[in-house]
Design a protein around this motif. Structure first.
Motif, PDB file in Angstrom:
ATOM      1  N   ASN A  59       0.043  32.571   3.314  1.00 35.50           N
ATOM      2  CA  ASN A  59      -0.949  33.609   3.075  1.00 35.50           C
ATOM      3  C   ASN A  59      -0.947  34.603   4.225  1.00 35.50           C
ATOM      4  O   ASN A  59      -1.254  34.245   5.361  1.00 35.50           O
ATOM      5  CB  ASN A  59      -2.341  32.999   2.910  1.00 35.50           C
ATOM      6  CG  ASN A  59      -2.421  32.128   1.681  1.00 35.50           C
ATOM      7  OD1 ASN A  59      -1.766  32.382   0.683  1.00 35.50           O
ATOM      8  ND2 ASN A  59      -3.218  31.090   1.741  1.00 35.50           N
ATOM      9  N   LEU A  60      -0.598  35.846   3.909  1.00 37.46           N
ATOM     10  CA  LEU A  60      -0.568  36.922   4.894  1.00 37.46           C
ATOM     11  C   LEU A  60      -1.877  37.686   4.754  1.00 37.46           C
ATOM     12  O   LEU A  60      -2.053  38.468   3.813  1.00 37.46           O
ATOM     13  CB  LEU A  60       0.646  37.823   4.648  1.00 37.46           C
ATOM     14  CG  LEU A  60       1.969  37.062   4.746  1.00 37.46           C
ATOM     15  CD1 LEU A  60       2.669  37.022   3.409  1.00 37.46           C
ATOM     16  CD2 LEU A  60       2.834  37.661   5.797  1.00 37.46           C
ATOM     17  N   CYS A  61      -2.807  37.421   5.663  1.00 41.03           N
ATOM     18  CA  CYS A  61      -4.193  37.894   5.551  1.00 41.03           C
ATOM     19  C   CYS A  61      -4.392  39.215   6.287  1.00 41.03           C
ATOM     20  O   CYS A  61      -3.956  39.369   7.428  1.00 41.03           O
ATOM     21  CB  CYS A  61      -5.148  36.859   6.119  1.00 41.03           C
ATOM     22  SG  CYS A  61      -4.945  35.211   5.414  1.00 41.03           S
ATOM     23  N   VAL A  62      -5.098  40.133   5.623  1.00 41.13           N
ATOM     24  CA  VAL A  62      -5.405  41.444   6.187  1.00 41.13           C
ATOM     25  C   VAL A  62      -6.903  41.684   6.035  1.00 41.13           C
ATOM     26  O   VAL A  62      -7.422  41.626   4.915  1.00 41.13           O
ATOM     27  CB  VAL A  62      -4.615  42.560   5.458  1.00 41.13           C
ATOM     28  CG1 VAL A  62      -4.969  43.932   6.001  1.00 41.13           C
ATOM     29  CG2 VAL A  62      -3.114  42.312   5.549  1.00 41.13           C
ATOM     30  N   PRO A  63      -7.620  41.960   7.140  1.00 40.49           N
ATOM     31  CA  PRO A  63      -9.063  42.188   7.024  1.00 40.49           C
ATOM     32  C   PRO A  63      -9.361  43.434   6.196  1.00 40.49           C
ATOM     33  O   PRO A  63      -8.614  44.417   6.228  1.00 40.49           O
ATOM     34  CB  PRO A  63      -9.523  42.367   8.470  1.00 40.49           C
ATOM     35  CG  PRO A  63      -8.312  42.596   9.280  1.00 40.49           C
ATOM     36  CD  PRO A  63      -7.143  42.089   8.514  1.00 40.49           C
ATOM     37  N   ASP A  64     -10.461  43.372   5.438  1.00 38.84           N
ATOM     38  CA  ASP A  64     -10.901  44.520   4.649  1.00 38.84           C
ATOM     39  C   ASP A  64     -11.410  45.614   5.581  1.00 38.84           C
ATOM     40  O   ASP A  64     -11.936  45.341   6.658  1.00 38.84           O
ATOM     41  CB  ASP A  64     -12.017  44.121   3.682  1.00 38.84           C
ATOM     42  CG  ASP A  64     -11.514  43.219   2.561  1.00 38.84           C
ATOM     43  OD1 ASP A  64     -10.286  43.124   2.355  1.00 38.84           O
ATOM     44  OD2 ASP A  64     -12.371  42.627   1.872  1.00 38.84           O
ATOM     45  N   LYS A  65     -11.241  46.858   5.170  1.00 39.31           N
ATOM     46  CA  LYS A  65     -11.780  48.014   5.894  1.00 39.31           C
ATOM     47  C   LYS A  65     -12.876  48.632   5.039  1.00 39.31           C
ATOM     48  O   LYS A  65     -12.642  48.998   3.885  1.00 39.31           O
ATOM     49  CB  LYS A  65     -10.693  49.071   6.152  1.00 39.31           C
ATOM     50  CG  LYS A  65      -9.535  48.579   6.972  1.00 39.31           C
ATOM     51  CD  LYS A  65      -9.916  48.384   8.415  1.00 39.31           C
ATOM     52  CE  LYS A  65      -8.662  47.959   9.164  1.00 39.31           C
ATOM     53  NZ  LYS A  65      -8.848  47.675  10.514  1.00 39.31           N
ATOM     54  N   ARG A  66     -14.075  48.665   5.580  1.00 37.10           N
ATOM     55  CA  ARG A  66     -15.241  49.205   4.870  1.00 37.10           C
ATOM     56  C   ARG A  66     -15.395  48.558   3.497  1.00 37.10           C
ATOM     57  O   ARG A  66     -15.675  49.218   2.506  1.00 37.10           O
ATOM     58  CB  ARG A  66     -15.157  50.729   4.768  1.00 37.10           C
ATOM     59  CG  ARG A  66     -15.251  51.412   6.136  1.00 37.10           C
ATOM     60  CD  ARG A  66     -15.206  52.917   6.051  1.00 37.10           C
ATOM     61  NE  ARG A  66     -13.948  53.467   5.594  1.00 37.10           N
ATOM     62  CZ  ARG A  66     -12.872  53.649   6.337  1.00 37.10           C
ATOM     63  NH1 ARG A  66     -12.884  53.313   7.603  1.00 37.10           N
ATOM     64  NH2 ARG A  66     -11.775  54.178   5.846  1.00 37.10           N
ATOM     65  N   GLY A  67     -15.145  47.235   3.454  1.00 43.54           N
ATOM     66  CA  GLY A  67     -15.329  46.476   2.228  1.00 43.54           C
ATOM     67  C   GLY A  67     -14.239  46.635   1.184  1.00 43.54           C
ATOM     68  O   GLY A  67     -14.369  46.158   0.064  1.00 43.54           O
ATOM     69  N   LYS A  68     -13.144  47.268   1.550  1.00 46.21           N
ATOM     70  CA  LYS A  68     -12.038  47.511   0.611  1.00 46.21           C
ATOM     71  C   LYS A  68     -10.741  46.901   1.134  1.00 46.21           C
ATOM     72  O   LYS A  68     -10.518  46.812   2.338  1.00 46.21           O
ATOM     73  CB  LYS A  68     -11.815  49.022   0.417  1.00 46.21           C
ATOM     74  CG  LYS A  68     -13.019  49.780  -0.075  1.00 46.21           C
ATOM     75  CD  LYS A  68     -13.225  49.565  -1.535  1.00 46.21           C
ATOM     76  CE  LYS A  68     -14.389  50.438  -1.986  1.00 46.21           C
ATOM     77  NZ  LYS A  68     -14.809  50.153  -3.306  1.00 46.21           N
ATOM     78  N   ALA A  69      -9.890  46.527   0.188  1.00 40.93           N
ATOM     79  CA  ALA A  69      -8.580  45.980   0.532  1.00 40.93           C
ATOM     80  C   ALA A  69      -7.675  47.065   1.107  1.00 40.93           C
ATOM     81  O   ALA A  69      -7.707  48.213   0.646  1.00 40.93           O
ATOM     82  CB  ALA A  69      -7.924  45.379  -0.711  1.00 40.93           C
ATOM     83  N   GLU A  70      -6.897  46.702   2.099  1.00 45.06           N
ATOM     84  CA  GLU A  70      -5.884  47.591   2.660  1.00 45.06           C
ATOM     85  C   GLU A  70      -4.601  47.433   1.836  1.00 45.06           C
ATOM     86  O   GLU A  70      -3.650  46.757   2.252  1.00 45.06           O
ATOM     87  CB  GLU A  70      -5.632  47.237   4.128  1.00 45.06           C
ATOM     88  CG  GLU A  70      -6.756  47.612   5.050  1.00 45.06           C
ATOM     89  CD  GLU A  70      -6.837  49.111   5.261  1.00 45.06           C
ATOM     90  OE1 GLU A  70      -5.798  49.753   5.501  1.00 45.06           O
ATOM     91  OE2 GLU A  70      -7.961  49.629   5.148  1.00 45.06           O
TER      92      GLU A  70
END
Length: 129
Positions: A59-70
């Motif tokens: 799983n390659l995890c990316v934090p959401d930005k302003r509640g949206k997926a990058e």
């Protein structure tokens, strides 16, 4: 012979190409995701006459930005992973193994406030000497 722990170690080493911290099940930091990370889950080993098989979730995890997926970054990581994990064959402890992508998808983890690319690898270990 290759154990599930060693399968995890092999995949961890192969994930270094991403330049992102890698964690294995059992050693994952708690709390909301602040930075990108890779999390590896090795499933149960299934013995057979010639090949033993195990599925591995990367799983390659990316934090959401302003509640949206990058989505752009997720797409980049998925492309790299599918290319790098397309088909690999090597030796470990005098045992041949091969693995390749079984499936890929983009998923959400609302508790961690992130989206992630799930790469499911089929890892086969030669079971003959």
């Amino acid at each position: 012979m290759i154990t599930t722990t060693e399968v995890g170690n092999i995949i961890c080493n192969d994930c270094r190409i991403f330049g992102i911290p890698v964690y294995r099940f059992g050693n994952i930091p708690n709390g909301e995701l602040k930075d990108e990370r890779i999390v590896i889950y090795v499933k149960s080993l299934t013995p057979d006459e010639i090949w033993e098989s195990v599925f591995v979730n990367v799983n390659l995890c990316v934090p959401d930005k302003r509640g949206k997926a990058e989505l752009v970054r997720l797409g980049e990581l998925e492309r790299i992973a599918r290319e790098e994990f397309r088909s690999k064959t090597s030796m470990y402890d005098n045992t041949r193994y091969t693995y390749s992508v079984s499936s890929s998808s983009i998923e959400e983890d609302s508790a961690l406030k992130c989206h992630f690319v799930n790469i499911r690898l089929k890892f086969d270990i030669l079971n003959v000497i």
